[in-house]
Each structure stands twice: as structure tokens, then as C-alpha cells.
Design a protein around this motif. Structure first.
Motif, PDB file in Angstrom:
ATOM      1  N   SER A   6      -0.507  -4.032  14.123  1.00 33.01           N
ATOM      2  CA  SER A   6      -0.336  -2.686  14.678  1.00 33.01           C
ATOM      3  C   SER A   6      -0.995  -1.686  13.739  1.00 33.01           C
ATOM      4  O   SER A   6      -0.955  -1.845  12.519  1.00 33.01           O
ATOM      5  CB  SER A   6       1.148  -2.345  14.853  1.00 33.01           C
ATOM      6  N   THR A   7      -1.612  -0.683  14.343  1.00 34.82           N
ATOM      7  CA  THR A   7      -2.290   0.330  13.532  1.00 34.82           C
ATOM      8  C   THR A   7      -1.308   1.005  12.592  1.00 34.82           C
ATOM      9  O   THR A   7      -1.627   1.308  11.448  1.00 34.82           O
ATOM     10  CB  THR A   7      -2.937   1.383  14.447  1.00 34.82           C
ATOM     11  N   PHE A   8      -0.090   1.203  13.088  1.00 31.21           N
ATOM     12  CA  PHE A   8       0.912   1.908  12.288  1.00 31.21           C
ATOM     13  C   PHE A   8       1.230   1.152  10.992  1.00 31.21           C
ATOM     14  O   PHE A   8       1.173   1.707   9.900  1.00 31.21           O
ATOM     15  CB  PHE A   8       2.193   2.121  13.112  1.00 31.21           C
ATOM     16  N   TYR A   9       1.578  -0.145  11.111  1.00 28.50           N
ATOM     17  CA  TYR A   9       1.978  -0.893   9.914  1.00 28.50           C
ATOM     18  C   TYR A   9       0.788  -1.245   9.016  1.00 28.50           C
ATOM     19  O   TYR A   9       0.933  -1.356   7.806  1.00 28.50           O
ATOM     20  CB  TYR A   9       2.776  -2.147  10.295  1.00 28.50           C
ATOM     21  N   ARG A  10      -0.388  -1.417   9.623  1.00 28.16           N
ATOM     22  CA  ARG A  10      -1.560  -1.694   8.794  1.00 28.16           C
ATOM     23  C   ARG A  10      -1.727  -0.564   7.771  1.00 28.16           C
ATOM     24  O   ARG A  10      -1.899  -0.780   6.589  1.00 28.16           O
ATOM     25  CB  ARG A  10      -2.798  -1.807   9.684  1.00 28.16           C
ATOM     26  N   LYS A  11      -1.624   0.655   8.284  1.00 24.41           N
ATOM     27  CA  LYS A  11      -1.796   1.823   7.434  1.00 24.41           C
ATOM     28  C   LYS A  11      -0.638   1.946   6.436  1.00 24.41           C
ATOM     29  O   LYS A  11      -0.843   2.126   5.232  1.00 24.41           O
ATOM     30  CB  LYS A  11      -1.852   3.065   8.345  1.00 24.41           C
ATOM     31  N   LEU A  12       0.580   1.789   6.964  1.00 22.74           N
ATOM     32  CA  LEU A  12       1.776   1.970   6.123  1.00 22.74           C
ATOM     33  C   LEU A  12       1.797   0.973   4.959  1.00 22.74           C
ATOM     34  O   LEU A  12       2.029   1.346   3.806  1.00 22.74           O
ATOM     35  CB  LEU A  12       3.032   1.797   6.983  1.00 22.74           C
ATOM     36  N   LEU A  13       1.540  -0.284   5.264  1.00 19.74           N
ATOM     37  CA  LEU A  13       1.621  -1.320   4.231  1.00 19.74           C
ATOM     38  C   LEU A  13       0.470  -1.211   3.241  1.00 19.74           C
ATOM     39  O   LEU A  13       0.627  -1.460   2.054  1.00 19.74           O
ATOM     40  CB  LEU A  13       1.667  -2.716   4.866  1.00 19.74           C
ATOM     41  N   LYS A  14      -0.674  -0.807   3.747  1.00 19.91           N
ATOM     42  CA  LYS A  14      -1.820  -0.637   2.858  1.00 19.91           C
ATOM     43  C   LYS A  14      -1.561   0.504   1.876  1.00 19.91           C
ATOM     44  O   LYS A  14      -1.754   0.362   0.668  1.00 19.91           O
ATOM     45  CB  LYS A  14      -3.069  -0.338   3.698  1.00 19.91           C
ATOM     46  N   GLU A  15      -1.090   1.612   2.409  1.00 20.78           N
ATOM     47  CA  GLU A  15      -0.820   2.772   1.541  1.00 20.78           C
ATOM     48  C   GLU A  15       0.266   2.476   0.511  1.00 20.78           C
ATOM     49  O   GLU A  15       0.234   2.982  -0.606  1.00 20.78           O
ATOM     50  CB  GLU A  15      -0.440   3.993   2.393  1.00 20.78           C
ATOM     51  N   ALA A  16       1.258   1.670   0.928  1.00 17.90           N
ATOM     52  CA  ALA A  16       2.345   1.352  -0.004  1.00 17.90           C
ATOM     53  C   ALA A  16       1.939   0.241  -0.980  1.00 17.90           C
ATOM     54  O   ALA A  16       2.658  -0.032  -1.944  1.00 17.90           O
ATOM     55  CB  ALA A  16       3.581   0.929   0.781  1.00 17.90           C
ATOM     56  N   GLY A  17       0.798  -0.384  -0.730  1.00 19.64           N
ATOM     57  CA  GLY A  17       0.312  -1.446  -1.618  1.00 19.64           C
ATOM     58  C   GLY A  17       1.199  -2.677  -1.627  1.00 19.64           C
ATOM     59  O   GLY A  17       1.386  -3.314  -2.667  1.00 19.64           O
ATOM     60  N   VAL A  18       1.784  -3.005  -0.468  1.00 20.91           N
ATOM     61  CA  VAL A  18       2.667  -4.173  -0.401  1.00 20.91           C
ATOM     62  C   VAL A  18       1.828  -5.445  -0.281  1.00 20.91           C
ATOM     63  O   VAL A  18       0.997  -5.565   0.615  1.00 20.91           O
ATOM     64  CB  VAL A  18       3.612  -4.074   0.817  1.00 20.91           C
TER      65      VAL A  18
END
Lengths: 142, 433
Positions: free
Chosen positions: B33-45
Motif C-alpha cells: 500500500s502506498t500509505f505503509y510504503r511511505k510510513l515504514l520508509k520514513e520511520a526506517g523500519v
């Protein structure tokens, strides 16, 4: 054409008082008053000596108010007096939205006030039946 | 009685291992999902860093607002043709929160409900009257599938029409109900006062009560009236719906199915995790959902994770009865309503001003909502018919948005607190259940 005011008021203590205090503050005299109420609110219909000024005063105080055309007639204070007037109106398919009446001289004269969907047409037909319509100044100075 | 003994009694260490494995799968899936791709990338998980369930704390929270922002398809992790159903909770400001399901998601959800039903000692011998609303709301359909799975005879009665509900109970010998606690109280009034039937004479043995908060006292009261066992049920559409957590026959707090959800409790102010036993906001992560995984979802529900084991033998931990909310959500007759939804509707109606008040009270045992709005002086036409038609128009628009029909009261302009600042909008005069 003669006017009266329709004023919104909540169905709770003090709401009529607010309206009468505004009107008395402007030295406006009430000629007649009726109340139609529904759940939680009502509409005061008031006949005053100066409807335009009363309208402005209420409006300035943010009270929902509307000015309405009315037709006021004299009828004989005897059986059948009202019937003659109503027949003149209804046979021309004019609808009576609201009406009220009061006696001005017991056993002689009564006044009936009508709020109608087609007031001009009603006036024409009432006149044909020789029913006397009050002039604005007659009505306001009752 | 277990539906899936192996899963329900898995040792804690195996359960945690399973959680880690499924969490990694979920993270991987969520990247679609576009939402989690961005969220997880930004959080560096990074997935490799997850060695322990508590490593989930590196992942940022997901909020209801995120679900609204990504409406309708922004969080979908499978192609649309893989999904078979959606459910929605009534949304604020016109946007609902929509959750999509694959066939696998529906199967998992159904399995969890089958576990819940068995945990209450009910099975295929029971006649199940499902009195939660069917439709977009998850309460009706969710339990329906679970009950069919265990082989109960299901009466999909949906909510309302009390006389007919009572007739069904008597004619079909209903043994289990799914219902809101306030409706159950209302029915007991109708039974004893109008129908002259002792509720204990019905064939009922259990009721699943949920969709609105209630106290232990209310449960005890209902059990005394009906002579059945009332089981507390917890769920939310974002986590499927009912079946997230459920009481077993020991009726001591609700088991939360930890092989399908990771459960955390946080301090709602700081976002820091709290130890078991301490009350805070419930945060849930789906571990099985394919169509729309949700990570660390802030439920806004206040509860605690209960310490100690349950005598039933299930190893899945329990959460306590929901104590309240951390936001301004109102639950009216089991329906979720945000005051902002009411505001949104009122703003669109020209005949009234933008100030409003919501009053909640009980009519008998049932919730009733009254919305007060100010009449707009400029739009006033001077007759009663007009006023009644505005009331009807507002009530209708609200029903469309919040699914319940309030009484609308028109008040004079200037009598309600203005919208600016912190005006008090909600007057909840209901006694707590």
C-alpha cells in the motif's frame, strides 16, 4: 394591502416576553395576537399598528420574523355572517392559510382576518359579494 | 470447550514466535500500500531488526485519520479483484472508514468468531438470534458467519421491531442472542409490561452483548432478569468487527486472539507502552489480514491487559471491560457517532445557523438523541409548515449520515453557544449502563 407579522418563538417561558418587550420599546401597539404551536416552538401572529416598524425592530434583534399580507373584513355579528364571507373565498378556490376573528361591537360587528394564498383575488370576490374590507389605516387604528 | 484447541492453548513462547513470524509477513504485505510504503520508509523500519514482539514499537501508529486520508483504496494491499467484501464504520465529515476483505480474511474472521462462540459453551445445538444491524456495520454479518460456521441455526433478525423479535424467540426457541445491552433492557420492559411474559420463561441461555460500553452491574442485572449468561464482546470494524476479544465461560475479562492480533496498551498522551495491568489506550495490529493490514492502530478505547492465567486454559491474554474513550466518540444505541458528523450536516443546511447542541437521554432503556439548532432569521418564511419541513430535512440528513434518527429542535437565533472557541456541544444525560 394590510400586513401582520409572523414571529418565531420557542415554546418556553420568556420567549413571548422578549418579543412584547421589543415591541413596547418601540411604542408599538398590539391589535390582535394568535399563536400556532408545534412541538417545541410556535409562531406568533401579531396585528400591530405599525407593522413595518415592528418588523424592523424584531429583525434588528435577530428574531426570525416575516411580514405577511392579510385581508380583514367586517362581518355582521349574527349567525351566517362568517359563512357568507368564507363562501365568497372558497368558491373561487382560494385557500385560507390561517384566520382569526374578534368581536368589536357585541351583537353588531365582528372583524375577521385572513391569511390567504391569493389575497388580491380574494379581495375582488369579497367586494363582489358586498363584504366590507377594512382599509389598512382602519385596521391599524382599531 | 475449544473450537481450535491447538491455537487457543498454544504455549506463550510458541505464540510469541508465531506473532513475530506473522508480523514480518504483515509488514511485507503492508508495503504494497502506498500509505505503509511511505510510513515504514520514513520511520526506517527494517524487517531484520524485528527479533521480539516488543520491537513492534519501532513502527509508527496508524490512526483513524490515516484511514480517512487514504479513503477509499489507499491502504489496500491486494488487487481489487482479490477482495470480496467491504465494511464501513460511519465516518466523520462525510468520509467513512472502509475495511476490505479477501476470502481468506473472511475465513479468518469467521474462525475467530467460531472460537468465541465455543468459548461461551454454545454450539450447533443452539438457535442464534442475531439482533445486531446487518449491512455495512460489522456487528450483524460478522457474528452471522461465525454462528453458521459452528452450525448454529441462525435467525438473521437484525435490530428493531421488538414484538417480532419476541415472537421469533418464542416460536423458534432461541437460545442465544447477539444484542446491545440497552436493547436487551428495553426488551425486558416490553416482555414484562406489555407481553406479560417472564423473560426467564424464554429458552435463552446466553447473550453476546457488545457495541456499547456497559458495566459489570448491568451484566449482572441482565443475567438476573433473563436467567442467562451474558458474555461481553469486543471488536471494531478496523480490526474486522466482533470477535477480536470475547469472554469465555469464566466471564472474567475478554480473551484477545493473539495469534491474529498484537495487543499493546499505551499512554494516550505520550504514546509510551504501558506494562500489563495498567490502564491506557488499546493499540492493535492485524497479523492475518491480507487485503488491508493495519499496524499499531490506535483504537481510542481505554482498557488494560489483565495479569494472570484464565482457568479455561486459553493462553491468549485478556483485556478488561472497556472503560471509555480517548476521543469524543459517542455511542448511541450501539451506533458510533462523532459530534463533527452532526456539525458537518448542520453546516450544509441554509435554513439554520451553524451552532448546535447534542443532547443524549434515555427513553426507557433506549438511547435517544436530540439535536438543537438555531433557526436562521433570514430564511424564516413565517409559517409552521416551513419549520416542520426544516426539522424533517435535518432529521433525514442526519439519519443518512449517522444512521440514527434524532429529534430535531429549532431554537431562536443566539440562544446556543457560538461555534468559535470551546463551546460545549454534547450533553450526555444518560445513566451509565
Amino acid at each position: 394591502m394590510a400586513k401582520q407579522l409572523s414571529i418565531f418563538a420557542e415554546n418556553k417561558p420568556g420567549s413571548l416576553e422578549k418579543i412584547t418587550s421589543i415591541l413596547s420599546g418601540k411604542n408599538i401597539n398590539l391589535r390582535a395576537l394568535t399563536i400556532a404551536s408545534s412541538e417545541g416552538f410556535g409562531i406568533f401572529k401579531v396585528l400591530v399598528d405599525n407593522p413595518v416598524e415592528a418588523f424592523d425592530a424584531l429583525n434588528k434583534n435577530n428574531i426570525p420574523v416575516q411580514i405577511k399580507d392579510i385581508v380583514a373584513i367586517y362581518i355582521d355579528d349574527k349567525p351566517g355572517g362568517l359563512h357568507k364571507a368564507i363562501r365568497a373565498i372558497s368558491k373561487h378556490n382560494i385557500n385560507i392559510i390561517d384566520s382569526y376573528g374578534f368581536v368589536v361591537e357585541s351583537g353588531k360587528k365582528a372583524i375577521f382576518v385572513f391569511e390567504l394564498d391569493k389575497p388580491q383575488e380574494a379581495i375582488k370576490n369579497l367586494k363582489k359579494e358586498k363584504i366590507r374590507i377594512l382599509t389598512d389605516s382602519e385596521l391599524y387604528s382599531l | 470447550m475449544y473450537w481450535d484447541k491447538k491455537a487457543e492453548t498454544l504455549s506463550r513462547s510458541s505464540l510469541e514466535k508465531l506473532q513475530i513470524k506473522k508480523l514480518k509477513q504483515t509488514l511485507k504485505r503492508s508495503l504494497r500500500s502506498t500509505f505503509y510504503r511511505k510510513l515504514l520508509k520514513e520511520a526506517g523500519v527494517s524487517f531484520d531488526s524485528i527479533k521480539d514482539v516488543s520491537d513492534i514499537r519501532e513502527i509508527p501508529f496508524t490512526t483513524k485519520q490515516d484511514l480517512r486520508n487514504t479513503y477509499p483504496y489507499g491502504m489496500l494491499c491486494v488487487p481489487k479483484e482479490k477482495t470480496i467484501r467491504l465494511h464501513a464504520s460511519s465516518g466523520t465529515t462525510g468520509t467513512s472508514t472502509v475495511i476490505f476483505h479477501t476470502p481468506g480474511d473472511i475465513d479468518n474472521w469467521t474462525e475467530l468468531l467460531a472460537r468465541c462462540i465455543f468459548a461461551t459453551g454454545c454450539d450447533s445445538h443452539d438457535v442464534f438470534q442475531n439482533m445486531m444491524t446487518y449491512g455495512m456495520f460489522t456487528g450483524g454479518l460478522g457474528l452471522h458467519y461465525g454462528a453458521e460456521k459452528v452450525g448454529m441455526l441462525v435467525i438473521p433478525a437484525s435490530s428493531g421491531n421488538t414484538k417480532r423479535q419476541i415472537k421469533f424467540m418464542r416460536d423458534f426457541g432461541t437460545t442465544v442472542l447477539h444484542i446491545t445491552p440497552s436493547y436487551l433492557l428495553h426488551i425486558s420492559d416490553v416482555l414484562s409490561k406489555e407481553e406479560k411474559i417472564d423473560p426467564r420463561e424464554l429458552n435463552l441461555k446466553a447473550a453476546y452483548i457488545g457495541a456499547e460500553p456497559h458495566s459489570e452491574t448491568t451484566r449482572k442485572k441482565l443475567e438476573a432478569i433473563y436467567g442467562f449468561h451474558a458474555y461481553n464482546s469486543y471488536g471494531l470494524s478496523e480490526m474486522n468487527g466482533p470477535g477480536v476479544a470475547f469472554e469465555c465461560t469464566f466471564q472474567k475479562d475478554m480473551h484477545i486472539w493473539e495469534d491474529h492480533y498484537i495487543v499493546e496498551v499505551i499512554d494516550p498522551e505520550t504514546g509510551k507502552n504501558l506494562p500489563d495491568g495498567q490502564e491506557g489506550e488499546l493499540v492493535l495490529t492485524t497479523l492475518s489480514r491480507e487485503a488491508m493490514p493495519i499496524l499499531r492502530y490506535r483504537t481510542r478505547d481505554l482498557t488494560r491487559i489483565c495479569k494472570g492465567n484464565c482457568p479455561c486454559g486459553r493462553t491468549h491474554r485478556r483485556i478488561a471491560r472497556i472503560k471509555g474513550r480517548t476521543d469524543d466518540l459517542l455511542i448511541v444505541g450501539g451506533v458510533n457517532v462523532f459530534p463533527s458528523q452532526v456539525e458537518h450536516i448542520i453546516m450544509k443546511i441554509a435554513e439554520v445557523g451553524t451552532n448546535y447542541e447534542i443532547h443524549l437521554q434515555k427513553k426507557g432503556a433506549l438511547d435517544h438523541m436530540t439535536v438543537k439548532v438555531e433557526l436562521n432569521s433570514k430564511m424564516f418564511s413565517g409559517d409552521i409548515g416551513f419549520l416542520n419541513s426544516i426539522r424533517e430535512k435535518i432529521a433525514h440528513a442526519l439519519k443518512d449520515e449517522i444512521l440514527i434518527r434524532p429529534t430535531v429542535e429549532l431554537v431562536a437565533p443566539g440562544t446556543l453557544e457560538p461555534s468559535m472557541g470551546k463551546a460545549r456541544r454534547v450533553y450526555d444525560n444518560r445513566k451509565k449502563l
